[in-house]
Scaffold this active site. Structure first.
Site, PDB file in Angstrom:
ATOM      1  N   LYS A 295      12.987 -12.629  43.584  1.00 34.23           N
ATOM      2  CA  LYS A 295      12.496 -13.487  44.652  1.00 34.23           C
ATOM      3  C   LYS A 295      13.315 -13.266  45.931  1.00 34.23           C
ATOM      4  O   LYS A 295      14.461 -12.813  45.876  1.00 34.23           O
ATOM      5  CB  LYS A 295      12.639 -14.962  44.242  1.00 34.23           C
ATOM      6  CG  LYS A 295      11.711 -15.423  43.133  1.00 34.23           C
ATOM      7  CD  LYS A 295      11.983 -16.883  42.802  1.00 34.23           C
ATOM      8  CE  LYS A 295      11.057 -17.391  41.711  1.00 34.23           C
ATOM      9  NZ  LYS A 295       9.670 -17.513  42.164  1.00 34.23           N
TER      10      LYS A 295
ATOM     11  N   ARG B 165       3.727 -18.078  32.702  1.00 33.69           N
ATOM     12  CA  ARG B 165       2.555 -17.911  31.814  1.00 33.69           C
ATOM     13  C   ARG B 165       2.916 -17.151  30.547  1.00 33.69           C
ATOM     14  O   ARG B 165       2.267 -17.306  29.522  1.00 33.69           O
ATOM     15  CB  ARG B 165       1.430 -17.221  32.582  1.00 33.69           C
ATOM     16  CG  ARG B 165       1.726 -15.815  33.033  1.00 33.69           C
ATOM     17  CD  ARG B 165       0.895 -15.375  34.220  1.00 33.69           C
ATOM     18  NE  ARG B 165       1.267 -16.094  35.431  1.00 33.69           N
ATOM     19  CZ  ARG B 165       0.676 -15.913  36.618  1.00 33.69           C
ATOM     20  NH1 ARG B 165      -0.311 -15.046  36.736  1.00 33.69           N
ATOM     21  NH2 ARG B 165       1.078 -16.581  37.675  1.00 33.69           N
TER      22      ARG B 165
END
Length: 494
Positions: free
Chosen positions: A274, A348
């Protein structure tokens, strides 16, 4: 926070602060008229000068200068009388409690809206006060500059009213304690709140509340074939955990509601690192897990007559030499293979294994909560959580609970066409679908692992953290999902 209900005259009660709700379109009630006289017409003057009109969430603090037993009076706006709702009362109470915190007031007496049936708002007052006065200062070494609101007294007119208010207050306090616990968990930094820490907290909560809890370590996770969870945790020195909590609130056997919370204790993005700006807030990527802990705690304390299972896949997403990489293929617990094209789409991956595991309970409903996609924040901002699922009845029930608690949800489509973005050339699926409709494609991915269960997905990426602070949401972790799901569970329990 201690909560008491008293039947004394509010204007004769000795307290550091008297909180009084005021309507925008009602000049005076009996209490306000008596208060105005006791303060030599100050309230009338404020209205005439338009310094305080009762507008929703506006506050005016007055020092009584010894003219009455209360040291100060805090006027808080309720808005228009005909528009009064529990959520507006909750907001106003939260706004008042934040003012009291700023003043360093540790105890207060709050009066409910003076309308017929006003006692039904007792729970909302408690929620607003308890949630609005929250602060997290565990790691501060300096003494507290100001006291925090620790005692709330509610004024009732009759003993019968006091009894009803006491029951509602007690239940709301239990729920708020669970929300505050969830906020604490999210607020802990990543070097403290590791997967092992979450497991310890789960075991402690279960022991206190009397429900079952079992924790799987990395080896047991591997033996089950939960490679989605295992691979996400490979880049970290902190091994993953899979936390299983079971509360049996019904004597007869019954299919449980299963709730699953994403438990990424810190999300660096992994190899798909990130940007540095804002990365320190990625400790909040276990907000779904914190909500599950809170719901389990509240459901057991309230003795809600449902069977409930809470599942938390907990891991830390870091980029060391053992980390999973873009291009890797992972065989999940379900047997489906997933091509990794973004290691920052890790939520996920841990959830797909947990959702598949949940099917062994043959759940009556399966609900997951996750700070899953930044796209949800873009789509809905911080006002609503994204809702997607495969069962209209379940979605309606969650929407109803959201309106009742102020933790609103907004449904997004989950059409099959969105699955095109998740097709891989070399595996059954890929874990990220490109720049468009990210919230929906992520939910579509999760749907492939829920089997025949009635399922709903709550994307809380925009609602799990409050940037500035407002009404009963101080700056920081919100504990979103706890009140929503407790209300849902109480609804289906009848």
């Amino acid at each position: 926070m201690q909560v008491k209900v008293i039947t004394a005259d509010p204007l004769k009660f000795v307290t550091p602060a008297l909180v009084v709700g005021c309507f925008e379109d009602v000049d005076g009630t009996d209490l306000l008229e008596r208060l105005d006289r006791g303060l030599n017409g100050v309230l009338s003057f404020l209205r005439q000068q338009k310094e305080f009109s009762g507008e929703l969430n506006k506050v005016k603090e007055l020092n009584t200068l010894g003219q009455m037993p209360a040291e100060r009076v805090v006027l808080v706006g309720l808005g228009k009388r005909r528009e009064l709702t529990a959520e507006r009362v909750r907001q106003s109470a939260g706004t008042a409690s934040r003012t009291l915190n700023q003043l360093g007031v540790s105890s207060c007496l709050a009066t409910l809206p003076q309308i017929e049936g006003g006692d039904r708002f007792a729970g909302a007052v408690v929620e607003g006060m308890m949630l609005g006065s929250y602060r997290f200062d565990v790691y501060r070494t300096e003494p507290k500059e100001r006291a925090c609101l620790a005692e709330l007294n509610l004024a009732a007119e009759t003993k019968r009213e006091a009894k009803a208010m006491a029951l509602a207050s007690s239940e709301s306090r239990i729920i708020c304690d669970a929300v505050r616990m969830a906020r604490d968990l999210v607020s802990h930094p990543g070097n403290h709140a590791t997967p092992a820490f979450l497991a310890e907290q789960a075991l402690a909560i279960a022991a206190r509340q009397g429900f079952a809890c079992h924790v799987l370590d990395a080896k047991e996770i591997e033996n089950l074939g939960m490679n989605g969870l295992l691979f996400v945790g490979k880049g970290s020195a902190q091994p993953p955990r899979f936390i299983i909590m079971e509360y049996h609130g019904r004597r007869q056997d019954g299919k449980p509601v299963v709730i699953v919370g994403k438990g990424i204790t810190f999300d660096s993005g992994g190899i798909s690192l990130k940007p540095r700006e804002g990365m320190e807030r990625m400790k909040d990527d276990m907000s779904g897990a914190a909500a599950v802990f809170g719901v389990m705690k509240a459901a057991a304390a309230l003795k809600i007559p449902v069977n409930l299972v809470g599942l938390v896949p907990a891991a830390e997403n870091m980029p060391d030499g053992g980390a999973y990489k873009p291009g890797d293929v992972v065989r999940t617990m379900s047997g489906k293979t997933v091509e990794i094209n973004n290691t920052d789409a890790e939520g996920r991956m841990v959830l797909c294994d947990a959702l598949h595991y949940a099917q062994r309970y043959r759940p009556s409903a399966l609900i997951d909560l996750a700070t899953l996609t930044g796209a949800c924040l873009v789509a809905l901002g911080t006002e609503a959580s994204g809702l997607m699922g495969n069962d209209d009845g379940l979605k309606r029930a969650l929407k109803k609970a959201g309106e009742a608690t102020g933790e609103r949800v907004w449904e997004l489509p989950l059409w099959d066409e969105y699955g095109e973005a998740m097709k891989s050339d070399i595996a059954d699926l890929k874990n990220a679908g490109g720049p468009h409709a990210g919230t929906v494609t992520a939910a579509w991915f999760l749907r492939q692992f829920v089997g025949k269960a009635k399922w709903a997905h709550l994307d809380i990426a925009g609602t799990a953290w409050e940037e500035k602070g407002r009404n009963y949401l101080p700056k920081g972790a919100t504990g979103v999902g706890v009140r929503l799901l407790v209300d849902y569970l109480r609804g289906i329990a009848g």
